[in-house]
Design a protein around this motif. Structure first.
Motif, PDB file in Angstrom:
ATOM      1  N   GLU A 137       0.828  -1.206   0.000  1.00  0.00           N
ATOM      2  CA  GLU A 137       0.000   0.000   0.000  1.00  0.00           C
ATOM      3  C   GLU A 137       0.863   1.257   0.000  1.00  0.00           C
ATOM      4  O   GLU A 137       0.606   2.198  -0.757  1.00  0.00           O
ATOM      5  N   GLN A 138       1.897   1.293   0.846  1.00  0.00           N
ATOM      6  CA  GLN A 138       2.752   2.472   0.914  1.00  0.00           C
ATOM      7  C   GLN A 138       3.515   2.672  -0.387  1.00  0.00           C
ATOM      8  O   GLN A 138       3.591   3.792  -0.918  1.00  0.00           O
ATOM      9  N   PHE A 139       4.104   1.607  -0.916  1.00  0.00           N
ATOM     10  CA  PHE A 139       4.894   1.725  -2.142  1.00  0.00           C
ATOM     11  C   PHE A 139       4.023   2.125  -3.330  1.00  0.00           C
ATOM     12  O   PHE A 139       4.375   3.019  -4.104  1.00  0.00           O
ATOM     13  N   SER A 140       2.914   1.450  -3.493  1.00  0.00           N
ATOM     14  CA  SER A 140       2.066   1.729  -4.656  1.00  0.00           C
ATOM     15  C   SER A 140       1.436   3.118  -4.549  1.00  0.00           C
ATOM     16  O   SER A 140       1.269   3.806  -5.566  1.00  0.00           O
ATOM     17  N   THR A 141       1.123   3.550  -3.338  1.00  0.00           N
ATOM     18  CA  THR A 141       0.560   4.892  -3.166  1.00  0.00           C
ATOM     19  C   THR A 141       1.581   5.948  -3.566  1.00  0.00           C
ATOM     20  O   THR A 141       1.258   6.916  -4.279  1.00  0.00           O
ATOM     21  N   PHE A 142       2.812   5.776  -3.101  1.00  0.00           N
ATOM     22  CA  PHE A 142       3.842   6.760  -3.456  1.00  0.00           C
ATOM     23  C   PHE A 142       4.037   6.788  -4.969  1.00  0.00           C
ATOM     24  O   PHE A 142       4.098   7.876  -5.578  1.00  0.00           O
ATOM     25  N   LYS A 143       4.140   5.639  -5.581  1.00  0.00           N
ATOM     26  CA  LYS A 143       4.349   5.573  -7.029  1.00  0.00           C
ATOM     27  C   LYS A 143       3.197   6.218  -7.796  1.00  0.00           C
ATOM     28  O   LYS A 143       3.420   7.028  -8.708  1.00  0.00           O
TER      29      LYS A 143
END
Length: 427
Positions: A137-143
């Motif tokens: 969730e954190q990685f995909s949100t940032f991307k």
């Protein structure tokens, strides 16, 4: 406490009047400390690599195994965050977790290479996440929210929004870190590196510095710097020029870490493997991802090329302080204090090509309100590389060191991060 100042043979009535008595010594006061000073561990790291999840040629597992074979204790997987690529996917996260299991000797940091707004891919930054934020969730949100590769419009506020999103609300939490990669590679881009970093440092403490030595050290042109700006002795001019951009930041109170050397590894055909040639040596509290990120944020590291040194410890000793002040630390002292500044080196007998190794010259650079200058330059001593007295001027001084090994195929250098001796609390 009342102090009587007496002359030999004089009576107490002969004591100096209070106004003329010498002031009591003022103990140095910490502004910023490395909590693990004297009890840390040295870790050899590469903080910028790519795999098949973006434009690299290796699997994550293959990359980490190769990093271990070339001496890495730490490697960061930082595939490009372009939306059409496969970083920040379930497969990416699982591959990183699997690589940790397969090669437990290496601390594997999970990260991304961010296309910084509004550059549309002209400027990049490495974003390294702590284990607590290492979720899909954190990685995909940032991307999805913050990568500027294919976003429409200029998005002038998106970079600031991204930095605020990365900043933990809990000040005790281990935070992500952001490093501006190959800062002078595209000097005419819409995201001017110097102004961008100065602005960013005011937005969030997650921004720690610049990649002082870019990757692609086997490529032509060196570092893939195709503009009129070229590396100096393999290092970016922002860091390499005494009195240049890095020293300007330090002079104006911005604590920027520039002693970072990476591979920017994509494939072995034209590039060095992680830790084969370039290394960032981190003095961390422990051998964990959180420990590495804490050390990087603190500036507790140095960087080198060619395996010419395995330890480079810059320290300043001042009166009334039990221990030495080290790289990344800042203390308030009296103007006029004489600091003994020492550089300790561990120099291996052979370099990365198995050639006989030595250090030809070392330098101490001082940055004050009057500018930057070399305070010492010469061959290293037998016990300490150098040990020199430095008088702290009004307004304070910042100290950093570097060393050089001459080689037919180009000089090999190491750089330390700075020590700040301030004379007021504004810095």
């Amino acid at each position: 406490m009342l102090v009587l100042v007496l002359s030999v043979g004089a009576s107490p009535k002969a004591q100096a009047p209070p106004s003329s008595r010498p002031a009591a010594p003022q103990s140095p006061r910490p502004i910023r400390q490395v909590a693990w000073a004297g009890r840390g561990v040295w870790l050899k790291a590469d903080l910028h690599t790519h795999t098949r999840f973006s434009d690299g040629g290796q699997t994550v597992d293959g990359l980490v195994r190769a990093a271990a074979e070339h001496g890495c204790d730490v490697v960061a997987v930082t595939d490009h965050a372009d939306n059409e690529l496969k970083a920040a996917t379930p497969e990416y996260m699982e591959a990183i977790r699997t690589a940790r299991v397969q090669t437990p000797s290496v601390v594997v940091l999970a990260g991304l290479e961010w296309n910084i707004p509004p550059g549309k891919g002209l400027e990049h930054a490495g974003v390294l996440f702590p284990p607590a934020m290492e979720t899909l969730e954190q990685f995909s949100t940032f991307k999805t929210r913050f990568d500027d590769w294919d976003k429409k419009g200029e998005n002038p506020e998106l970079g600031d929004e991204a930095l605020r999103w990365l900043t933990p609300t809990d000040r005790t939490a281990v935070s992500p870190i952001v490093i501006l990669n190959h800062p002078s590679r595209k000097p005419k881009s819409t995201s001017t590196p110097t102004l961008m970093l100065e602005h960013w440092k005011g937005v969030s403490p997650v921004v720690i510095g610049v990649e002082g030595a870019p990757g692609h050290q086997r490529s032509a042109p060196l570092g893939s710097y195709e503009s009129s700006v070229v590396p100096i002795d393999r290092w970016d001019p922002i860091v390499a020029e005494v009195g240049g951009t890095w020293d300007g930041w330090l002079q104006h109170g911005l604590d920027v870490w520039g002693a970072i050397a990476d591979s920017d590894f994509h494939g072995p055909s034209g590039e060095f493997w992680p830790c084969e040639f370039a290394a960032t040596w981190i003095y961390a509290p422990d051998r964990t991802g959180d420990g590495v990120l804490r050390a990087l944020k603190a500036g507790s590291f140095f960087a080198e090329h060619g395996h010419i040194v395995t330890e480079a410890t810059l320290e300043a000793r001042v009166p009334n302080l039990v221990r030495a002040i080290g790289a990344g630390e800042a203390y308030q002292v009296r103007a006029g204090t004489v600091a003994t500044v020492t550089l300790h080196l561990a120099v291996p007998p052979r370099d990365f090509l198995d050639r006989e190794n030595h250090i030809d010259a070392v330098e101490l650079v001082g940055v004050s309100s009057e500018g930057a200058r070399v305070l010492f330059s010469g061959p290293p001593g037998e016990t300490d590389a150098f040990s020199v007295p430095v008088t702290v001027p009004s307004g304070g001084i910042v100290l950093r060191a570097r060393g050089r090994r001459a080689a037919a195929d180009g000089n090999l250098l190491f750089y330390t991060n700075p020590i700040r001796l301030a004379t007021d609390t504004k810095r």
